[in-house]
Design a protein around this motif. Sequence first.
Motif, PDB file in Angstrom:
ATOM      1  N   GLU A 105       0.930  -1.279   0.316  1.00  0.00           N
ATOM      2  CA  GLU A 105       0.031  -0.160   0.011  1.00  0.00           C
ATOM      3  C   GLU A 105       0.854   1.006  -0.085  1.00  0.00           C
ATOM      4  O   GLU A 105       1.666   1.537   0.856  1.00  0.00           O
ATOM      5  CB  GLU A 105      -0.951   0.170   1.356  1.00  0.00           C
ATOM      6  N   VAL A 106       0.723   2.165  -1.079  1.00  0.00           N
ATOM      7  CA  VAL A 106       1.453   3.263  -1.134  1.00  0.00           C
ATOM      8  C   VAL A 106       0.649   4.202  -0.565  1.00  0.00           C
ATOM      9  O   VAL A 106      -0.698   4.397  -0.871  1.00  0.00           O
ATOM     10  CB  VAL A 106       1.724   3.525  -2.602  1.00  0.00           C
ATOM     11  N   VAL A 107       0.898   5.117   0.547  1.00  0.00           N
ATOM     12  CA  VAL A 107       0.407   6.325   1.205  1.00  0.00           C
ATOM     13  C   VAL A 107       0.857   7.456   0.839  1.00  0.00           C
ATOM     14  O   VAL A 107       2.044   7.804   1.074  1.00  0.00           O
ATOM     15  CB  VAL A 107       0.373   6.003   2.675  1.00  0.00           C
ATOM     16  N   ILE A 108       0.037   8.277   0.403  1.00  0.00           N
ATOM     17  CA  ILE A 108       0.350   9.668  -0.047  1.00  0.00           C
ATOM     18  C   ILE A 108      -0.311  10.605   0.951  1.00  0.00           C
ATOM     19  O   ILE A 108      -1.618  10.600   1.115  1.00  0.00           O
ATOM     20  CB  ILE A 108       0.173   9.963  -1.611  1.00  0.00           C
ATOM     21  N   ARG A 109       0.264  11.536   1.662  1.00  0.00           N
ATOM     22  CA  ARG A 109      -0.222  12.268   2.484  1.00  0.00           C
ATOM     23  C   ARG A 109      -0.045  13.980   1.988  1.00  0.00           C
ATOM     24  O   ARG A 109       1.112  14.384   1.663  1.00  0.00           O
ATOM     25  CB  ARG A 109       0.307  12.468   4.042  1.00  0.00           C
ATOM     26  N   ILE A 110      -0.968  14.465   1.660  1.00  0.00           N
ATOM     27  CA  ILE A 110      -0.910  15.911   1.299  1.00  0.00           C
ATOM     28  C   ILE A 110      -1.601  16.941   2.409  1.00  0.00           C
ATOM     29  O   ILE A 110      -2.620  16.894   2.663  1.00  0.00           O
ATOM     30  CB  ILE A 110      -1.801  16.331  -0.004  1.00  0.00           C
ATOM     31  N   THR A 111      -0.557  17.528   2.794  1.00  0.00           N
ATOM     32  CA  THR A 111      -0.939  18.540   4.036  1.00  0.00           C
ATOM     33  C   THR A 111      -0.407  19.960   3.615  1.00  0.00           C
ATOM     34  O   THR A 111       0.877  20.195   3.548  1.00  0.00           O
ATOM     35  CB  THR A 111      -0.269  18.277   5.520  1.00  0.00           C
ATOM     36  N   ASP A 112      -1.542  20.861   3.187  1.00  0.00           N
ATOM     37  CA  ASP A 112      -1.229  22.062   2.657  1.00  0.00           C
ATOM     38  C   ASP A 112      -0.183  21.929   1.394  1.00  0.00           C
ATOM     39  O   ASP A 112      -0.663  21.398   0.579  1.00  0.00           O
ATOM     40  CB  ASP A 112      -0.765  22.966   3.562  1.00  0.00           C
ATOM     41  N   ASN A 113       1.105  22.294   1.504  1.00  0.00           N
ATOM     42  CA  ASN A 113       1.940  22.263   0.452  1.00  0.00           C
ATOM     43  C   ASN A 113       2.900  21.291   0.507  1.00  0.00           C
ATOM     44  O   ASN A 113       3.916  21.038  -0.218  1.00  0.00           O
ATOM     45  CB  ASN A 113       2.679  23.768   0.575  1.00  0.00           C
ATOM     46  N   GLU A 114       2.783  20.469   1.484  1.00  0.00           N
ATOM     47  CA  GLU A 114       3.697  19.288   1.980  1.00  0.00           C
ATOM     48  C   GLU A 114       3.076  17.894   1.386  1.00  0.00           C
ATOM     49  O   GLU A 114       1.961  17.874   1.818  1.00  0.00           O
ATOM     50  CB  GLU A 114       4.054  19.221   3.358  1.00  0.00           C
ATOM     51  N   VAL A 115       3.836  17.307   0.612  1.00  0.00           N
ATOM     52  CA  VAL A 115       3.438  16.092  -0.080  1.00  0.00           C
ATOM     53  C   VAL A 115       4.448  14.914   0.612  1.00  0.00           C
ATOM     54  O   VAL A 115       5.626  14.837   0.210  1.00  0.00           O
ATOM     55  CB  VAL A 115       3.413  15.990  -1.652  1.00  0.00           C
ATOM     56  N   THR A 116       3.842  13.831   1.254  1.00  0.00           N
ATOM     57  CA  THR A 116       4.919  12.836   1.461  1.00  0.00           C
ATOM     58  C   THR A 116       4.370  11.488   0.712  1.00  0.00           C
ATOM     59  O   THR A 116       3.046  10.902   0.784  1.00  0.00           O
ATOM     60  CB  THR A 116       5.125  12.378   3.043  1.00  0.00           C
ATOM     61  N   PHE A 117       5.295  10.753   0.327  1.00  0.00           N
ATOM     62  CA  PHE A 117       5.014   9.406  -0.058  1.00  0.00           C
ATOM     63  C   PHE A 117       5.617   8.307   0.696  1.00  0.00           C
ATOM     64  O   PHE A 117       6.935   8.366   1.308  1.00  0.00           O
ATOM     65  CB  PHE A 117       5.575   9.182  -1.363  1.00  0.00           C
ATOM     66  N   GLY A 118       4.769   7.323   1.177  1.00  0.00           N
ATOM     67  CA  GLY A 118       5.173   6.148   1.980  1.00  0.00           C
ATOM     68  C   GLY A 118       4.617   4.754   1.500  1.00  0.00           C
ATOM     69  O   GLY A 118       3.818   4.808   0.657  1.00  0.00           O
ATOM     70  N   ILE A 119       5.135   3.982   2.406  1.00  0.00           N
ATOM     71  CA  ILE A 119       4.593   2.722   2.090  1.00  0.00           C
ATOM     72  C   ILE A 119       4.132   2.123   3.546  1.00  0.00           C
ATOM     73  O   ILE A 119       5.051   2.052   4.391  1.00  0.00           O
ATOM     74  CB  ILE A 119       5.572   1.575   1.530  1.00  0.00           C
ATOM     75  N   ALA A 120       3.000   1.473   3.569  1.00  0.00           N
ATOM     76  CA  ALA A 120       2.345   1.233   4.790  1.00  0.00           C
ATOM     77  C   ALA A 120       3.171  -0.314   5.329  1.00  0.00           C
ATOM     78  O   ALA A 120       3.474  -1.253   4.502  1.00  0.00           O
ATOM     79  CB  ALA A 120       1.037   0.634   4.771  1.00  0.00           C
TER      80      ALA A 120
END
Length: 393
Positions: free
Chosen positions: A176-191
């Motif tokens: 599972e690829v998890v993408i978090r977008i908080t305002d201008n910040e974008v992070t890509f992670g793997i669960a």
Amino acid sequence: MSCTLRASVVTGLEFLAADEVKERLSVPEVLEGRGFITWSQDIETVTQALNLKIIDHLQVTMSKFMVEFADENTAALDQLEDLVPQVDWQTGLNVWSHFTDFPHTVSSLPVDSKPELDRGDRDLQTSTVPLPKYRATCHRAGQHHKFSSPEAGHRLGGIIQTRFGWNVNLKDFDLEVVIRITDNEVTFGIALTKVSLYHRNVSEFSRTTLKANICAGLLRLADIQPNEIVVDPMCGSGNVIVEGALTHPHSFCLAGDIQEYCVGSSIANILAVNSKRQEQGLPQLNAGVIQWDATNLPLVTDSVDVIVTDLPYGKRMGNKVDNRKLYPMFLTEAARVTRPQSSRAVILTADRKCMNTVLPQVRKWWSMPRTTIINHGGIRSCIYLLRRTALVW
Ligand SMILES: C[S@@+](CC[C@H](N)C(=O)[O-])C[C@H]1O[C@@H](n2cnc3c(N)ncnc32)[C@H](O)[C@@H]1O
């Protein structure tokens, strides 16, 4: 080589989870956010994070970007898409490989880079090597995005599929690829976890069974020392005491409840853990259960070091009128059985109004060094850390 781990945590327990990471994993610095903590760890020892007791879900953060999003939907989604090739997939997939039972190596190289691969990598990309089933999940917070979370998830999911050739499967996925977008910040992670780490210990549940990671937080706040006697006087299905006996094997943990069926569930839960431990050749839990009334305990004065409990809230269990009688009687009885000056009580309740009314009435017995608000399954609850005053019973 190190990686960045991110763990979700019950909101309010972040400081305890961070302490646990520092202590158990010998990590010097842990950053706390709302509902999560993050830290850097050596990849060789990364699975040790699964032994943490207070965290909920775990993931590896691959890359973080700052993006000035365009004011138009398609352009903003294009900006997200452009990030995918820049993500550190190699580290992410390497860390994930330590946690998954997917039996094949997953290449971080794009399928269209085949001609540039050496022979070993080319083998990885051939159709004979099974590819993982995957899904992309997007969490978005902030007001200035011209796209929704599903739109972002859909676009990124598609581009990741094209890049790696992985098959989308929203329910039965390996990765599972998890993408978090908080305002201008974008992070890509793997669960790294599919089910929350609080699913452990108990097999018999009551309507109010406390999650094991919250139990672990309460126990940590109590700062239990070897040989101390720890009591949960209103134990329900006994999760506090099971977690306590597992994490503090050199203490004695005693639980009790007024309801016979709760005592039965607690005993069943302790026996179930003990039978697994017997199979593994581990010692039995140092724990016992008694049916009792917490306002009239069958315990001698000055005999208990620590009380850790989850009081009836008056929502799913008990009612608020009962609480006005129960809370002062219980806190007075708790003062009798605990040791002046040294004992602690860690008490969780959502009935803060009642607790805040009662605490001044018992202040000759209990001082209150700390309160912590937590989000307990959507209910705003409070953990009260009380310290027994020096007054002798
Ligand atoms: C919120 S529940 C505890 C849930 C528990 N932490 C668990 O994980 O299952 C509160 C418990 O207090 C018990 N209780 C209420 N009044 C009591 C009393 N006077 N003496 C002992 N137990 C009592 C209830 O039977 C209930 O099981």
